[in-house]
Design a protein around this motif. Structure first.
Motif, PDB file in Angstrom:
ATOM      1  N   GLN A 218       0.814  -1.218   0.000  1.00 40.07           N
ATOM      2  CA  GLN A 218       0.000   0.000   0.000  1.00 40.07           C
ATOM      3  C   GLN A 218       0.849   1.271   0.000  1.00 40.07           C
ATOM      4  O   GLN A 218       0.311   2.374   0.028  1.00 40.07           O
ATOM      5  N   THR A 220       2.949   3.790  -1.901  1.00 38.83           N
ATOM      6  CA  THR A 220       3.174   4.265  -3.263  1.00 38.83           C
ATOM      7  C   THR A 220       4.335   5.257  -3.259  1.00 38.83           C
ATOM      8  O   THR A 220       4.221   6.348  -2.686  1.00 38.83           O
ATOM      9  N   ASP A 223       4.040   8.931  -4.115  1.00 38.67           N
ATOM     10  CA  ASP A 223       3.472   9.864  -3.141  1.00 38.67           C
ATOM     11  C   ASP A 223       4.535  10.527  -2.272  1.00 38.67           C
ATOM     12  O   ASP A 223       4.213  11.397  -1.461  1.00 38.67           O
ATOM     13  N   ARG A 274      12.139   3.236  -5.826  1.00 41.64           N
ATOM     14  CA  ARG A 274      11.148   2.174  -6.010  1.00 41.64           C
ATOM     15  C   ARG A 274      11.572   0.895  -5.295  1.00 41.64           C
ATOM     16  O   ARG A 274      10.740   0.027  -4.993  1.00 41.64           O
TER      17      ARG A 274
END
Length: 279
Positions: A218, A220, A223, A274
């Motif tokens: 959850q 991201t 963000d 990432r």
């Protein structure tokens, strides 16, 4: 001559290498304040170890409340002094720091963590809050809007860390694995304290690892503004820690990630954010 912030830096270097390395990727002008915040977290985390009994521990936690309330300015040590300066400079919300103190009162007692929701709330008020505050420091005291990603990142990192520390907590009869989760799979707290990795307990631990992974899923990265990534870097260790734990036959004889690999994972995530959510 070393000052209060130098003391904090040394304390974090020795007591929290993950966050020490993560802070190195933050802008230089904010690093000393990050170390003040992280040193405060270390002080709270080791209250039980130093106090040995709940009452002296509660007195120590109250001392920190008084520090944040401006009642101990004449007797503040280096960590408290550096923290007060950091709070003022970056306008850190004192209520969040007070909630961190309140959450840490759980550490002082042998009561089990009752439920998964209690564990998530504990992790949110400690690990997640630390990431939110660190992001505000890096953002030069401005609001960041990263409370939600910090919540998921902090909970995942906290659960991975608590699972790694299972043998240590078992030895001191502390139970951070939710009681309802353990009992649902037919295990008991005594299995943990006796370091008895029953099938039911192993299933409960596997389920808790899945909870940590759900929080990572959850999260991201888009963000999180690039400049704030250093505040979230410790979460890059969560997935590798969980994978390592899965390979351990005995949950009470874990094989933690070696220091060099932890540092490499932090470096890689700093270059490629990432990677924080690699699962």
């Amino acid at each position: 001559m070393p000052d209060d912030f130098d003391y904090c830096e040394t304390l974090v270097r020795e007591g929290d290498k993950d966050r020490f390395v993560a802070a190195l990727f933050a802008p230089r002008q904010h690093r000393r304040s990050l170390y003040a915040l992280y040193a405060f977290n270390i002080e709270l985390a080791r209250v039980r170890e130093l106090a040995r009994e709940p009452m002296p521990g509660e007195i120590r936690l109250q001392w920190w409340r008084d520090v944040l309330g401006g009642l101990r300015t004449g007797e503040a040590g280096p960590v408290a002094s550096a923290l007060i300066t950091t709070v003022a400079r970056y306008r850190l919300p004192v209520d969040v720091l007070l909630e961190m103190i309140e959450a840490r009162s759980f550490d002082l007692y042998d009561d089990p963590m009752g439920s998964l929701s209690e564990l998530e709330a504990y992790a949110d008020k400690t690990s997640s809050a630390l990431m939110t505050l660190a992001a505000q420091i890096i953002n030069d005291g401005q609001e960041t809007g990263v409370a939600e990603p910090a919540r998921h990142a902090g909970i995942a990192y906290a659960i991975a860390g608590l699972l790694t520390a299972l043998p240590l907590h078992a030895a001191s009869r502390q139970l951070y694995i939710p009681l309802d989760l353990i009992e649902r799979h037919g295990a008991r707290p005594d299995n943990v304290f006796a370091r008895n990795g029953t099938p039911g307990l192993k299933v409960a631990l596997a389920e808790l690892r899945d909870v940590a992974r759900r929080h990572l899923s959850q999260l991201t990265i888009a963000d999180i503004p690039q400049v704030l990534v250093p505040a979230f870097l410790p979460a890059a260790l969560a997935a590798p820690m969980l994978k390592r734990q899965e390979r351990d036959v005995d949950p009470f004889s874990p094989s933690p990630l070696p220091l060099w690999r932890r540092q490499w994972l932090l470096w890689r995530a700093a270059r490629h954010p990432r990677r924080i959510v690699d699962r």
